[in-house]
Write a protein that holds these residues in place. Structure first.
Motif, short mmCIF file in Angstrom:
data_model
loop_
_atom_site.label_atom_id
_atom_site.label_comp_id
_atom_site.label_asym_id
_atom_site.label_seq_id
_atom_site.Cartn_x
_atom_site.Cartn_y
_atom_site.Cartn_z
N PRO A 175 55.41 16.23 54.90
CA PRO A 175 55.65 17.20 53.83
C PRO A 175 54.53 18.21 53.67
CG PRO A 175 56.21 14.97 53.10
CD PRO A 175 55.52 14.83 54.43
N SER A 176 53.27 17.77 53.88
CA SER A 176 52.16 18.71 53.71
C SER A 176 52.20 19.82 54.75
CB SER A 176 50.83 17.96 53.80
OG SER A 176 50.69 17.35 55.10
N ALA A 177 52.59 19.49 56.01
CA ALA A 177 52.69 20.51 57.05
C ALA A 177 53.78 21.52 56.72
CB ALA A 177 52.96 19.87 58.41
N TYR A 178 54.92 21.04 56.22
CA TYR A 178 56.01 21.94 55.89
C TYR A 178 55.66 22.80 54.68
CZ TYR A 178 60.74 23.61 55.01
OH TYR A 178 61.84 24.39 54.81
N GLU A 179 54.99 22.20 53.67
CA GLU A 179 54.60 22.98 52.50
C GLU A 179 53.61 24.08 52.88
OE1 GLU A 179 53.09 20.17 49.73
OE2 GLU A 179 55.05 19.21 49.38
N LYS A 180 52.68 23.74 53.77
CA LYS A 180 51.73 24.73 54.21
C LYS A 180 52.45 25.89 54.93
CE LYS A 180 47.68 26.46 55.15
NZ LYS A 180 46.83 27.05 54.09
#
Length: 440
Positions: free
Chosen positions: A371-376
């Motif tokens: 999720p952090s990669a997609y949010e970034k």
């Protein structure tokens, strides 16, 4: 000249009105008329398509003209040549006698020769005591001299038509190149416009090009392509003028820098550079089909494995502007490039950007992207473009070792202004338009 009287053919060959007309034309030759026989032969070669004769028939005519002893065909001299079939065969590189007869008949039929047959059908000459030709039987070249002006005019027309066709083909090639590169540039820079319609019209005109073309066929196609290029240029120029009026964003916008470090609790594998490397990531070219993601690159190979259209940006990076990353590409173009994501939309279809972003969340989990990669990615690229990148990665997931690491690297490159989504989409569009069949 031996054209004072009308002669009929020997044996069972029938007399035709064409033969009669050719002999009548030959009688009108002025005694002062003359022409270089080899210049006349070159005109015949140029005018051959409109005269209705074959190249083999022209080679037979060339052999007949070689039996005339002088270079100039003159109206005040006898123009009858009388070689035997054996001699003609030698000068036509061993052409069979039946083939010779067929081509001689064709030359007589189109009015370039007339027959002057003897009482027994043989070709020969009678000379006086001084050795001058008194009477000759064979083939008369007088029609060639009589029609020299007409043949020269037809040859000039054929030459002009050939040059016109050549110029039209060159112009079509240039216009095709302009249209293709303009559409690619507009998509790469995120300009607004009906680019899919322009490309469809371009493809339609290109498919209409015949294998064997004439100026009449190419003229409307060229006009349509030039009109399409003009429309594309107007669309692009209007947007460029608006951009220049609003000011240069590269000089007025503040540089965005992400102060949040990457999370250490990512679920996806990380790219690990080899010792001695500069830490840059080697990417898989989506249109190439080679799985290079997850491997490192040394400092001696700065451009290896770059995404199509990004190599120049690697050499001359430019800072991103605040408006560029958030301009989504047309949804139709995205779905044409990435049809694999469509079944994951609500109800098995995608009818809007919200549906695509919903499908991207589902596919993100399947690809093991954290999720952090997609949010970034959403923060840097914008939610629509982030969903588009996920769709592109899913389209080529079989060739990417670490989808999450690949997404993070694309995000970092987008922050530095080194990544453009347009070339990636166009590469997938071309790949889906021409699928590669694998043996196996």
């Amino acid at each position: 000249m031996e054209t004072d009287d009308i002669t009929t053919p020997f044996g069972r060959r029938a007399m035709t009105l064409g033969m009669l007309a050719s002999q009548a034309i030959a009688k009108t030759v002025s005694p002062e008329a003359s022409v270089d026989k080899w210049k006349l032969y070159r005109w015949l070669c140029e005018a051959r398509p409109k005269l209705g004769i074959s190249d083999r028939a022209l080679s037979v005519l060339n052999a007949l003209m070689s039996f005339y002893p002088k270079t100039e065909l003159c109206g005040n001299e006898g123009l009858v040549v009388f070689p035997s079939n054996a001699q003609l065969s030698l000068r036509t590189h061993g052409m069979a006698e039946t083939t010779l007869r067929r081509h001689l008949a064709a030359l007589v039929e189109v009015g370039l020769l007339t027959r002057r047959d003897s009482p027994n059908g043989k070709r020969y000459v009678r000379r006086d005591r001084q050795g001058e030709i008194g009477e000759a039987y064979g083939f008369s070249l007088a029609p060639l001299l009589a029609r020299a002006g007409e043949i020269e005019t037809v040859a000039a027309e054929v030459t002009a038509e050939r040059l016109l066709l050549q110029r039209m083909r060159e112009r079509i090639t240039l216009v095709r190149r302009d249209i293709a590169k303009l559409i690619e540039t507009a998509l790469e820079d995120g300009l607004q416009g009906e680019w899919m319609r322009y490309e469809a019209e371009y493809r339609q005109q290109v498919l209409a090009l015949p294998r064997v073309a004439t100026p009449e066929i190419l003229a409307p196609i060229l006009a349509a392509l030039e009109a399409l290029r003009e429309e594309i240029l107007k669309c692009m120029e209007q947007q460029l003028i608006l951009r220049n009026t609003a000011g240069n964003a590269d000089h007025t916008e503040r540089h965005k820098q992400n102060s949040k470090p990457d999370s250490t609790s990512d679920f996806e594998p990380r790219f690990e550079p080899k010792q001695g490397g500069d830490g840059d990531i080697r990417h898989e070219a989506l249109e190439g089909g080679q799985a290079a993601a997850g491997t490192s690159r040394t400092a001696d190979d700065p451009t290896d494995g770059a995404i199509p259209g990004d190599r120049d940006r690697r050499r001359q990076p430019r800072p991103p502007t605040a408006s560029e990353p958030h301009k989504p590409y047309p949804l139709g173009l995205v779905l044409q490039a990435c049809p694999e994501i469509i079944p994951f939309g609500p109800g098995g279809a995608i009818s809007g950007w919200r549906d695509l972003m919903t499908a991207a969340v589902v596919v993100r989990s399947m690809l093991a992207v954290s999720p952090s990669a997609y949010e970034k990615a959403c923060e840097v690229l914008g939610p629509e473009n982030a969903a588009t990148v996920i769709a592109c990665i899913f389209e080529r997931s079989g060739h990417i070792n670490s989808a999450g690491g690949y997404l993070r690297d694309l995000t970092r490159r987008a922050e530095r202004g080194e990544f453009a989504l347009g070339p990636m989409l166009m590469a997938l569009v071309r790949a889906n338009a021409h699928p590669v069949t694998r043996a196996g």
